[in-house]
Design a protein around this motif. Structure first.
Motif, short mmCIF file in Angstrom:
data_model
loop_
_atom_site.label_atom_id
_atom_site.label_comp_id
_atom_site.label_asym_id
_atom_site.label_seq_id
_atom_site.Cartn_x
_atom_site.Cartn_y
_atom_site.Cartn_z
N GLN A 1 0.82 -1.21 0.00
CA GLN A 1 0.00 0.00 0.00
C GLN A 1 0.85 1.26 0.00
OE1 GLN A 1 -1.93 -1.07 3.58
NE2 GLN A 1 -3.60 -2.13 2.57
N ASN A 2 2.03 1.16 -0.59
CA ASN A 2 2.92 2.31 -0.62
C ASN A 2 3.59 2.38 -1.99
OD1 ASN A 2 4.37 4.52 0.27
ND2 ASN A 2 4.80 3.60 2.26
N LEU A 3 4.28 3.50 -2.24
CA LEU A 3 4.94 3.71 -3.52
C LEU A 3 6.45 3.74 -3.33
CD1 LEU A 3 2.71 6.64 -4.82
CD2 LEU A 3 2.63 4.27 -5.56
N PHE A 4 7.18 3.06 -4.23
CA PHE A 4 8.65 3.06 -4.15
C PHE A 4 9.20 3.50 -5.50
CE2 PHE A 4 7.04 0.17 -1.01
CZ PHE A 4 7.77 0.50 0.12
N TYR A 5 9.96 4.59 -5.46
CA TYR A 5 10.49 5.13 -6.71
C TYR A 5 11.90 4.61 -6.96
CZ TYR A 5 12.26 8.49 -10.10
OH TYR A 5 12.83 9.06 -11.22
N PHE A 6 12.18 4.21 -8.20
CA PHE A 6 13.52 3.76 -8.58
C PHE A 6 14.01 4.59 -9.76
CE2 PHE A 6 11.56 0.29 -6.41
CZ PHE A 6 12.57 -0.23 -5.62
N ASP A 7 15.23 5.08 -9.60
CA ASP A 7 15.81 5.95 -10.60
C ASP A 7 16.03 5.22 -11.92
OD1 ASP A 7 16.25 8.59 -10.70
OD2 ASP A 7 18.39 8.48 -10.29
N LYS A 8 16.31 3.91 -11.79
CA LYS A 8 16.54 3.11 -13.01
C LYS A 8 15.41 2.10 -13.15
CE LYS A 8 21.55 3.35 -13.49
NZ LYS A 8 22.17 3.56 -12.15
N LEU A 9 14.91 1.98 -14.34
CA LEU A 9 13.79 1.08 -14.57
C LEU A 9 14.17 -0.37 -14.27
CD1 LEU A 9 10.90 0.67 -15.54
CD2 LEU A 9 11.72 0.54 -17.87
N THR A 10 15.42 -0.76 -14.60
CA THR A 10 15.83 -2.15 -14.37
C THR A 10 15.75 -2.51 -12.88
OG1 THR A 10 18.06 -1.28 -14.48
CG2 THR A 10 17.28 -2.53 -16.39
N ASP A 11 16.13 -1.54 -12.02
CA ASP A 11 16.03 -1.79 -10.57
C ASP A 11 14.57 -1.98 -10.16
OD1 ASP A 11 18.70 -1.45 -10.51
OD2 ASP A 11 18.66 0.59 -9.66
N ALA A 12 13.71 -1.16 -10.75
CA ALA A 12 12.29 -1.24 -10.41
C ALA A 12 11.73 -2.60 -10.84
CB ALA A 12 11.52 -0.10 -11.08
N ILE A 13 12.13 -3.04 -12.03
CA ILE A 13 11.62 -4.33 -12.52
C ILE A 13 12.12 -5.46 -11.63
CG2 ILE A 13 11.71 -5.95 -14.46
CD1 ILE A 13 11.77 -3.51 -16.32
N LYS A 14 13.37 -5.36 -11.20
CA LYS A 14 13.94 -6.38 -10.31
C LYS A 14 13.14 -6.44 -9.00
CE LYS A 14 18.52 -6.31 -11.40
NZ LYS A 14 19.81 -5.65 -11.14
N GLU A 15 12.88 -5.25 -8.45
CA GLU A 15 12.12 -5.16 -7.20
C GLU A 15 10.72 -5.74 -7.38
OE1 GLU A 15 13.01 -4.05 -4.25
OE2 GLU A 15 11.02 -4.08 -3.30
N TYR A 16 10.10 -5.40 -8.48
CA TYR A 16 8.75 -5.87 -8.79
C TYR A 16 8.74 -7.39 -8.88
CZ TYR A 16 4.84 -7.01 -11.93
OH TYR A 16 3.74 -7.56 -12.52
N GLN A 17 9.75 -7.94 -9.58
CA GLN A 17 9.76 -9.39 -9.76
C GLN A 17 10.06 -10.12 -8.46
OE1 GLN A 17 12.27 -9.43 -13.15
NE2 GLN A 17 10.57 -9.65 -14.59
N SER A 18 10.96 -9.55 -7.66
CA SER A 18 11.28 -10.23 -6.40
C SER A 18 10.12 -10.15 -5.42
CB SER A 18 12.55 -9.63 -5.78
OG SER A 18 12.27 -8.34 -5.30
N THR A 19 9.30 -9.08 -5.53
CA THR A 19 8.16 -8.94 -4.61
C THR A 19 7.00 -9.84 -5.02
OG1 THR A 19 8.77 -6.63 -4.47
CG2 THR A 19 6.71 -7.26 -3.43
N TYR A 20 6.72 -9.84 -6.31
CA TYR A 20 5.47 -10.45 -6.72
C TYR A 20 5.62 -11.79 -7.44
CZ TYR A 20 3.17 -6.11 -5.45
OH TYR A 20 2.69 -5.04 -4.76
N ALA A 21 6.85 -12.12 -7.92
CA ALA A 21 6.99 -13.38 -8.65
C ALA A 21 6.84 -14.56 -7.71
CB ALA A 21 8.33 -13.42 -9.36
N LYS A 22 6.23 -15.62 -8.21
CA LYS A 22 6.06 -16.78 -7.33
C LYS A 22 6.86 -17.95 -7.89
CE LYS A 22 1.83 -15.67 -5.00
NZ LYS A 22 0.89 -14.83 -5.71
#
Lengths: 221, 273
Positions: free
Chosen positions: A200-221
């Motif tokens: 329920q919060n927002l996390f900003y990443f300066d580089k898109l690749t970092d954001a995608i990594k974070e997204y995948q580690s959080t939500y990938a099963k």
């Protein structure tokens, strides 16, 4: 910069309030194109709607000195009972244009839907709707510092896609994008930075690749 | 490519920063253009019906009255008598129907930040009032031309009664509009309210035609008061024994303030409809 000030947003459900965002505090830099990442139902579209003023926060506020567009997407924004021309006129008028003809012509030329331009929007296919929505943006974008795009480019044939992407490319110098899209490759093509929604919060990443990594580690099963 | 040529033309048009009030004017103007087109544009006879409908109803009732042998009520010609009841009631019915659906009919447009929930309501109030005024003036001008004494004896009183009726109706419209946002079927109430009121609001009768012991059956109805007071002001010959300025003002005040309050409290809901 877009400032999120103690922002909370919830929807009422049968089992009490469902929080999409809870007490978000963030200064979102707007020097890069931003991709919004998150699985279905986490609040990507809600975030875009909140930034675009189409929805109001339950608590707190979002403010920005910048000129932000309305959310460009397939849902909302066009009134089904009105024709595309009437919709375009309406949008031009609420943005303070007295003479709406140049904008009507521009959207009509861009959309290339022929006689359907004067038929009610509810009779359109989703591809035709997206042509109008996209054409509308193109007619106004020199006013906006930020364009909010919610899954818009997903629809449209190859020809139209090419045309709209070329036009988007052309506007990059003046206008920044905040974009929701399920195609990672499309996000990579347009965006440099990422915004991940989690807890329920927002996390900003300066580089898109970092954001995608974070997204995948959080939500990938 | 042609759209690039247009883009150069467009850049010549500079949009100035607008104040909140200018934005609201622009939005209401845009909504009005849209509403006029859907209400009167699709059916080119739209304006014709706005005038023809009350005239037709008055004609039918006028014929019924003359069949039973009545040409005047309290020395008022029957046509004038019927119009002074029919027109305020039409205003009430049309305004209520239009207002209760105002937000729902424009909800697609609320996704633009410039458009707020009250804008379509204000737009529809303006359209209905202007239409009413035109119809009223037109019908009574024709009546005067036909030789009736169609100039109201007390213009100020007629205006006051109409204004109070409008305030009352706007309040009720806002309440219905809010109710519909919670429960869609509430729109059925609009017809449920206006239909029976047609028969008990004194359109084709007035208080002096009813024995005083039965007034209590009708005098709770603010529209009955509005019509009685309109006639009282319009015709010097008619003095309403029932019409009460205090009661009508009271109803208007209660309806308008609760309507505004409810609408304001639920303004967030309209966006998510």
């Amino acid at each position: 910069m877009i400032y999120f000030d103690k922002l909370s947003k919830y929807f009422l459900t049968k089992k009490g309030p469902h929080y999409v965002f809870k007490n978000v505090n963030l200064c979102l830099p707007t020097d890069k194109n931003i991709a919004v990442l998150g699985p279905n139902g986490v609040g990507k579209s809600t975030l875009i709607r909140l930034m675009g003023g189409a929805d109001n926060p339950s608590k707190g506020q979002i403010h920005s000195p910048l000129n932000i567009s309305w959310p460009l997407g397939l849902q909302g924004g066009l009134q089904g009972s009105m024709t595309a021309r009437e919709n375009v006129r309406f949008v031009a008028r609420i943005h303070g244009y007295k003479n709406t003809y140049p904008i009507e012509n521009k959207v009509e030329d861009f959309a290339e839907i022929g006689k359907f331009f004067d038929e009610p929007v509810k009779s359109y296919s989703s591809g035709m709707r997206s042509r109008i929505t996209f054409g509308l943006t193109m007619a106004f974008d020199f006013d906006f510092d930020i364009l909010l795009i919610d899954e818009l480019s997903a629809v449209g044939d190859a020809n139209f896609k090419q045309k709209s992407e070329a036009l988007l490319e052309e506007k990059y110098a003046k206008t920044k994008l905040i974009m929701v899209n399920h195609s990672i490759s499309e996000l990579k093509q347009h965006c440099q930075a990422g915004l991940v929604i989690k807890h329920q919060n927002l996390f900003y990443f300066d580089k898109l690749t970092d954001a995608i990594k974070e997204y995948q580690s959080t939500y990938a099963k | 490519m042609s759209y690039l040529v247009h883009s150069k033309e467009l850049q010549k048009i500079v949009v100035q920063k607008r104040t909140s009030r200018q934005i609201m004017f622009d939005v209401i103007f845009a909504l009005m253009m849209r509403e006029l087109k859907t209400r009167f544009g699709n059916n080119r006879l739209g304006y014709f019906w706005a005038i023809a409908e009350p005239i037709a109803q008055v004609m039918i009732m006028g014929i019924v009255f003359s069949i039973i042998g009545r040409n005047s009520v309290s020395n008022i010609p029957i046509a004038l008598f019927l119009f002074t009841g029919m027109l305020p009631f039409k205003l009430f019915g049309n305004l209520l129907t239009q207002l209760s659906a105002a937000v729902d009919a424009n909800k697609g447009l609320l996704s633009y930040r410039q458009v707020t929930a009250i804008d379509p309501v204000i737009t529809r109030i303006i359209i209905e009032l202007v239409t009413f005024l035109l119809v009223y003036v037109l019908i009574f001008s024709v009546m005067a031309w036909l030789g009736f004494n169609a100039w109201p004896d007390n213009v100020l009183g007629l205006l006051s009664a109409s204004t109070l009726l409008i305030i009352f109706t706007v309040g009720l419209g806002l309440i219905l509009c809010t109710a519909i946002s919670y429960w869609k079927d509430a729109s059925k109430f609009t017809a449920m309210i206006t239909r029976p009121l047609f028969f008990i609001s004194g359109i084709f009768f007035c208080a002096v035609m009813i024995p005083p012991q039965y007034w209590h059956l009708l005098d709770w109805n603010p529209i009955f008061h509005a019509i009685e007071l309109s006639r009282d002001s319009f015709f010097k010959a008619y003095e309403s024994p029932v019409g009460s300025w205090f009661y009508l003002s009271f109803c208007a005040l209660v309806s308008f303030s609760s309507g505004l309050a409810l609408f304001h409290l639920s303004r967030q809901r309209f966006i998510n409809l």
